[in-house]
Design a protein around this motif. Structure first.
Motif, PDB file in Angstrom:
ATOM      1  N   GLU A 226       0.893  -1.113  -0.089  1.00  0.00           N
ATOM      2  CA  GLU A 226       0.002   0.033  -0.044  1.00  0.00           C
ATOM      3  C   GLU A 226       1.069   1.369   0.153  1.00  0.00           C
ATOM      4  O   GLU A 226       1.862   1.307   0.552  1.00  0.00           O
ATOM      5  CB  GLU A 226      -0.917  -0.160   1.067  1.00  0.00           C
ATOM      6  CG  GLU A 226      -2.203  -0.949   1.032  1.00  0.00           C
ATOM      7  CD  GLU A 226      -3.282  -0.521   1.904  1.00  0.00           C
ATOM      8  OE1 GLU A 226      -3.122   0.816   2.733  1.00  0.00           O
ATOM      9  OE2 GLU A 226      -4.392  -1.154   2.012  1.00  0.00           O
ATOM     10  N   LEU A 227       0.547   2.165  -0.588  1.00  0.00           N
ATOM     11  CA  LEU A 227       1.309   3.340  -1.105  1.00  0.00           C
ATOM     12  C   LEU A 227       1.535   4.234   0.484  1.00  0.00           C
ATOM     13  O   LEU A 227       2.507   4.721   0.676  1.00  0.00           O
ATOM     14  CB  LEU A 227       0.477   4.505  -2.059  1.00  0.00           C
ATOM     15  CG  LEU A 227       1.378   5.601  -2.132  1.00  0.00           C
ATOM     16  CD1 LEU A 227       2.867   5.296  -2.750  1.00  0.00           C
ATOM     17  CD2 LEU A 227       0.670   6.530  -3.250  1.00  0.00           C
TER      18      LEU A 227
ATOM     19  N   SER B  29      -4.778   4.352  -1.466  1.00  0.00           N
ATOM     20  CA  SER B  29      -4.982   5.826  -1.952  1.00  0.00           C
ATOM     21  C   SER B  29      -3.915   6.572  -1.863  1.00  0.00           C
ATOM     22  O   SER B  29      -2.740   5.954  -1.187  1.00  0.00           O
ATOM     23  CB  SER B  29      -6.157   6.256  -1.208  1.00  0.00           C
ATOM     24  OG  SER B  29      -5.819   6.351   0.260  1.00  0.00           O
TER      25      SER B  29
ATOM     26  N   LEU C  56      -3.626   2.309  -7.791  1.00  0.00           N
ATOM     27  CA  LEU C  56      -4.198   3.358  -7.006  1.00  0.00           C
ATOM     28  C   LEU C  56      -5.606   4.032  -7.037  1.00  0.00           C
ATOM     29  O   LEU C  56      -5.914   3.893  -8.045  1.00  0.00           O
ATOM     30  CB  LEU C  56      -3.190   4.446  -6.718  1.00  0.00           C
ATOM     31  CG  LEU C  56      -1.750   4.100  -6.547  1.00  0.00           C
ATOM     32  CD1 LEU C  56      -0.847   5.360  -6.554  1.00  0.00           C
ATOM     33  CD2 LEU C  56      -1.602   3.588  -4.966  1.00  0.00           C
TER      34      LEU C  56
ATOM     35  N   ASN D 253      -4.364   4.991 -13.259  1.00  0.00           N
ATOM     36  CA  ASN D 253      -4.631   4.305 -12.016  1.00  0.00           C
ATOM     37  C   ASN D 253      -6.235   4.305 -11.973  1.00  0.00           C
ATOM     38  O   ASN D 253      -6.836   4.268 -13.120  1.00  0.00           O
ATOM     39  CB  ASN D 253      -4.061   5.304 -10.975  1.00  0.00           C
ATOM     40  CG  ASN D 253      -2.448   4.973 -10.473  1.00  0.00           C
ATOM     41  OD1 ASN D 253      -2.308   3.732  -9.997  1.00  0.00           O
ATOM     42  ND2 ASN D 253      -1.789   5.627 -10.940  1.00  0.00           N
TER      43      ASN D 253
END
Length: 932
Positions: free
Chosen positions: A307-308, A336, A356, A378
């Motif tokens: 996850e970012l 996100s 994302l 994305n």
């Protein structure tokens, strides 16, 4: 060894230079005076130098100095008189010659010995030294910078010749083949002053010696670029040994695997770390957040799948304030985009091509130093407004394309930035044309395709043309006529690209700049002739697509002016006349589509000069004559050939079998006679199994003075007859394997060789006069999805092997003289009886005629009573079923909720069932691969 590598391998430098009191004199007693053009080249070389010591005093234009072979330092061949030697080395006590080394030396095509050592020249010679193809000796022993990148293509046996360049501080051999140099790391050990080393794309062998043997390596090495090689993680220990001095490290495009090692934290001086294009997994180690001076971090094109928000969490620390460039594109990042305002120094953010989602936070507007933002490809959604750009006055490049974003700005919004690149494809900008673009005065690239704009382009928009080099307005519903667009000029050495396709523009074709490189105006309402398109400079234009318009009149005979054209698509217009002979001047043409016009006459013989053609679609015209044999002989690169719906006569030439790359061969709806060639099994692309291109496309480059400035990729699309209908294919066109000879007057039998085309997906031989039986081995075409043999004179039984065609979804053998029982298989019995009609001697399902020996059970009166009772029973049975299902679907979930042990067993059963299905699927895939 390739002669162009002579200037590198044969930089045979003297181990010890013994200065001579006098320069080498010219050859005495030469039979011929020197060549005049070489004499002038040497005089030009002299004019660019400062000669305070009279070294070149014997060089001159006077009559007594006419023979340059007698000049000091010049040597000529005794027989030809060509200059072969130039020795102007100086004494170590003082420097003789100063200035620029003129590229006039390129005129000395037979020069094989060059010594310019111990002079004071600039580095101008490095730009052309690779062109001295006969060079065998070069002495530049006090050289500090040597750049021979991307000049040679031969393989280097060793790098020992570098050991004498002890003064080197900068070395770039990128693009050289060093695959045979196992000790390439000695370059650093033997060059103690080396500060910069470039060995990009050198095929370096992944044989790294123990790091202890390189303790004495250069202590000054700051820049190390080793991109696009085959290096693995075994390079890490050696890098750590050189960690104290490294500032710029590029390991992109290698075979690094696993997670990013923590040991990078020991590279205290590192400011730029590029690890893109590898196979790295995991996230960013927390150690990177502790680095003092990290400005650039590039991890694009890896396998990072975290996850970012969690990934960025590890960049808390010193890196948080120092980081200027963060590239995470082409990974599998999820989640996100979190608040990134804490990266106060960030100039570039690239998180494109990930997974994302969510909204783009307005806090991105607080990054006042941001110049480049790319979040394309994305699944971002929501509204982007002026608040997102509130403080981004330095923003230059913006890419929000291919998301689900809605851009909503106030009508009077006046952004503080001036953008160079605007890419907003697939963002919702419409229905009105975005007014804020009026404020942008420096736009080079503008892409607002697929933006739901259904407005007329305002007049002020065309004021942007003088700076535009790329304009894409395609796939909208823009209306109106276009003005004269010839004022768009090349920017920064590039050439304009225009894509205005899939709109509703009308009127005559507008004028475009003479230096246009790509012009796509398809799927509009343009009308009139196309003759003035001949004014576009032929050395530049690569793509011309005017298909699907209302253009008329004859094709102009001016293609000799468009000699570098790669794509010519004029399909679906009202063009008439003959195909002009000048089309044979298009030697680089890969796509030619004239489909669905009213062209007539025979194919011009000059077309055989277009030997690079991959896609040729001349269908739905009025072309006539015989199919020329040279199509197979000269156009062997063809992957797509369609001559359907014309007036061709004669037989199919056997030379057609030389099209070994052809995937789609459509000769349908003509007046072709004779037999089907027996050599069709030579169509290798339809025989060989394995991976293939999904598209039939064309790469093209635009060059000027040998330098690549721009390029692109054009994807062909075509309508293909399949399963009784025409379908349009584009990105999957290359996967098809189709033969369509339908609607002709072919005779004879189906050659047995056609059953060897194992990759065949569709075969259509309908509407001919073919006879004989259907080949028994047709069942081995197990990838066949569509088979049409209707309206011929085939006789005999349908081969039982057809029951093996498990992928067959369309079959038509109607109106022949077939007989016997239809083979039994789930696939064949699923077809409608109309697929077999017109063959009265056929029997068995799905036709109604029973075969001899078939038993039809009789129903007695007693059985009729039984069936009547069963029908009454069925009514009550189905009523009971309804109540039963209701009780089950209400009671069973309730029981699972209340009974823990039942619930545990039930979900365990589901897990085991899923594992079993996955096992079956893997076994099926393995079986398919084994067949391939």
């Amino acid at each position: 060894m390739h002669k162009n590598y002579a200037a590198l391998i044969v930089l045979v430098l003297l181990l010890h230079i013994n200065p001579l009191p006098e320069f080498t004199t010219g050859v005495t007693g030469a039979k011929f005076r020197c060549i005049e053009r070489e004499r002038q080249a040497l005089l030009q070389f002299k004019e660019d130098l400062t000669d305070d010591y009279g070294v070149l005093s014997s060089w001159g234009r006077e009559e007594e100095k006419r023979d340059c072979c007698k000049w000091r330092g010049v040597g000529c061949d005794n027989i030809t008189g060509h200059v072969t030697l130039l020795d102007l080395h100086s004494s170590p006590v003082y420097e003789h010659l100063v200035g620029k080394v003129s590229d006039s030396l390129l005129e000395l095509q037979y020069l094989n010995y060059l010594d310019l050592s111990l002079n004071n020249f600039d580095d101008s010679m490095m730009s052309f030294i690779g062109s001295l193809t006969s060079l065998r000796y070069l002495n530049l022993s006090r050289l500090q910078s040597l750049d021979l990148s991307y000049s040679f293509d031969a393989s280097v046996e060793n790098l020992d010749w570098l050991s004498h360049l002890s003064s080197l501080e900068s070395l770039d051999l990128s693009g050289s083949n060093l695959s045979k140099v196992n000790d390439w790391l000695k370059v650093i050990r033997n060059l103690p002053r080396l500060k910069e080393l470039g060995l990009n794309q050198c095929s370096l062998p992944d044989k790294i010696p123990p790091p202890l043997s390189f303790v004495n390596s250069s202590k000054f090495l700051a820049v190390l670029h080793l991109s696009n090689n085959n290096l693995s993680s075994s390079i890490y220990p050696w890098l750590y040994n050189s960690s104290n001095s490294l500032v710029d490290l590029d390991l992109s495009g290698n075979q690094l695997k696993g997670s990013i090692p923590d040991a990078f934290r020991n590279m205290s001086a590192l400011t730029k770390l590029v690890l893109s294009g590898n196979q790295l997994e995991g996230g960013i180690p927390r150690s990177l957040g502790e680095m003092c001076s990290l400005h650039v971090l590039d991890l694009c094109h890896n396998h990072i799948s975290e996850e970012l928000s969690g990934l960025l969490q590890n960049l808390y620390g010193r890196t948080e304030s120092s980081l200027e460039v963060l590239r995470l594109c082409h990974n599998q990042l999820t989640g996100s985009l979190p608040d990134i305002a804490r990266f106060s120094s960030l100039r570039e953010l690239d998180i494109s091509y990930n997974r994302l989602s969510g909204c783009i936070p307005e806090s991105i507007g607080f990054l006042s130093k941001l110049e480049h933002v790319d979040v394309s490809f994305n699944s971002f959604q929501g509204v982007v407004s002026g608040e997102h750009f509130s403080n981004l006055s330095k923003l230059q490049n913006l890419d929000l394309s291919y998301n689900s974003l809605v851009l909503r700005f106030k009508s009077d919004w006046d952004p503080t930035f001036q953008l160079n690149t605007i890419r907003l494809s697939s963002c919702n900008l419409g229905p009105c044309f975005p007014k804020w673009l009026r404020t942008q005065r420096n736009v080079h690239i503008l892409d607002i395709s697929r933006a739901n704009i259904s407005d007329k382009i305002p007049n002020w928009f065309w004021n942007l043309l003088p700076t535009l080099s790329f304009l894409n307005l395609s796939h909208n519903s823009m209306t109106g006529t276009l003005p004269d667009l010839s004022s768009a000029n090349a920017v920064d050495g590039t050439f304009p690209v225009f894509d205005l396709s899939f709109n509703q523009f009308e009127g005559l074709l507008p004028a475009f700049p003479s230096m246009t490189s790509s012009l796509i105006l398809s799927n509009n309402l343009f009308s009139g002739p196309i003759s003035h398109k001949c004014n576009i400079a032929g050395e530049i234009l690569r793509v011309l697509d005017l298909s699907n318009n209302l253009l008329f009149r004859q094709l102009p005979n001016c293609f000799m002016n468009l000699t570098k054209l790669v794509v010519l698509n004029l399909a679906n217009n009202n063009l008439s006349g003959k195909i002009p002979s000048s089309v044979g001047s298009l030697f680089f043409l890969q796509t030619l589509s004239l489909h669905n016009n009213t062209l007539h006459g025979e194919l011009p013989m000059s077309l055989k000069n277009c030997s690079m053609l991959k896609f040729l679609d001349l269908g739905e015209n009025r072309l006539s004559g015989e199919i020329p044999p040279w199509i197979g002989e000269s156009l062997s690169s063809l992957m797509f050939l369609s001559l359907q719906s014309n007036e061709f006569i004669g037989s199919i030439p056997p030379h057609i079998c030389q099209l070994r790359n052809v995937r789609i061969l459509d000769l349908s709806l003509n007046n072709i006679t004779g037999a089907i060639p027996e050599c069709l099994n030579n169509l290798t692309a339809m025989v060989r199994r394995g991976e293939s291109e999904t598209v039939i496309g064309n790469h093209y480059l635009i060059k000027k003075l040998g330098a690549v400035l721009s390029g692109g990729y054009y994807i062909n699309k075509a309508r293909v007859g399949l399963k009784g209908r025409d379908y349009e294919y584009e990105r999957n066109l290359g996967l098809l394997r189709v033969i369509d000879f339908s609607g002709n007057n072919l005779s004879g039998e189906i050659p047995e060789e056609i059953t060897g085309l194992l990759e065949l997906v569709a075969l259509n031989l309908s509407g001919n006069n073919l006879t004989g039986v259907i080949p028994q081995r047709i069942g081995q075409l197990d990838l066949l999805e569509s088979l049409d043999l209707s309206r011929n004179q085939f006789h005999g039984a349908i081969p039982p092997t057809m029951a093996r065609l498990n992928f067959l979804s369309y079959l038509d053998v109607s109106y022949n003289n077939l007989s016997g029982k239809i083979p039994s298989s789930t696939q064949i019995q699923s077809f409608n009886a109309s697929a077999f009609t017109g063959n009265p001697a056929l029997c068995g399902l799905p036709v109604t005629r029973n075969c001899p020996g078939d038993v039809v059970p009789l129903q007695s009166p007693v059985m009729n009573d039984v069936f009547k009772d069963k029908n009454e029973f069925s009514v009550w049975f189905y009523i009971g079923m309804e109540y039963g299902f209701f009780v089950f679907f209400c009671g069973f979930p309730c029981a699972l909720m209340l009974k823990h042990s039942w619930r545990h067993c039930y979900f365990q059963f589901l897990d085991e069932l899923l594992d079993f299905l996955c096992l079956i699927l893997r076994a099926h895939k393995s079986k398919q691969k084994s067949y391939i």
